[in-house]
Write an enzyme that holds these catalytic residues in place. Sequence first.
Site: not given
Length: 248
Positions: A150, A154
Amino acid sequence: MGSILVTGSSDGIGAKIADVLEGLGHDVVRHARDEAKAARLRAAGAGEVVVGDLASLAATRAMAAAASALGPFDVIVHNAGWLPPEGPRPVTEDGLERTFQVNALSAYLLTALIPLPSRLVYVSSDSIVRGRIDLDDLQHEAKWTPDSAYADSKLAMTAIAFAFARRHPDVRVNAVHPGWIRTKMSGHAAPLDVTVGADTPVWLAVSDDPGTGDFYHNRQIVHLNDQAYDQDLQDALLERCAALTSNG
């Protein structure tokens, strides 16, 4: 007032961003992952809705075509995202690691395919502070954990945003950390509600105050990871994204 596309706007922060922008008088096109979510939006009174599962390159391309037919847009808010659960490394129908594909690669592909608006807003995360872009392992084949996947996705999304800001100086492009917000994705333990999460993305979409090529939190510029600003890395990442999507 302008026309604005908000991805990932069937619920959570994206839905609130769309609601606030509509309240300000803008024409908002919403995005849902599937037809069931789109039907619920329409039943609730939403206007135009485009459908597309961003874990599929084919569906992302079809969504881009549908959105382009409804444009041109003054603003596009790339809000759609996915937080991987504990478990094995998730792989999509395209053979790509799902977290990277949804959070970073789809944002690249949509930006490449939809005619550029005057503003682009990429909803990122402060998790990028612990992220790392490894061009040799964007798919986390060597070592996969939900948290690193994650954070890295990002960070990649943020670097992509800054690359587009540099390549298109006539477009105002920024990334934003909305805060730890209570949504289905982040969980109910988060301290802030979606109104807080929508505030800075909406401000970036409509205010004359922000510049371009920056990362914001609470309407303030923050600097969280040097890799996001590395121009050589940005260019190399765009090349990898172009190759992965056959969109060179």
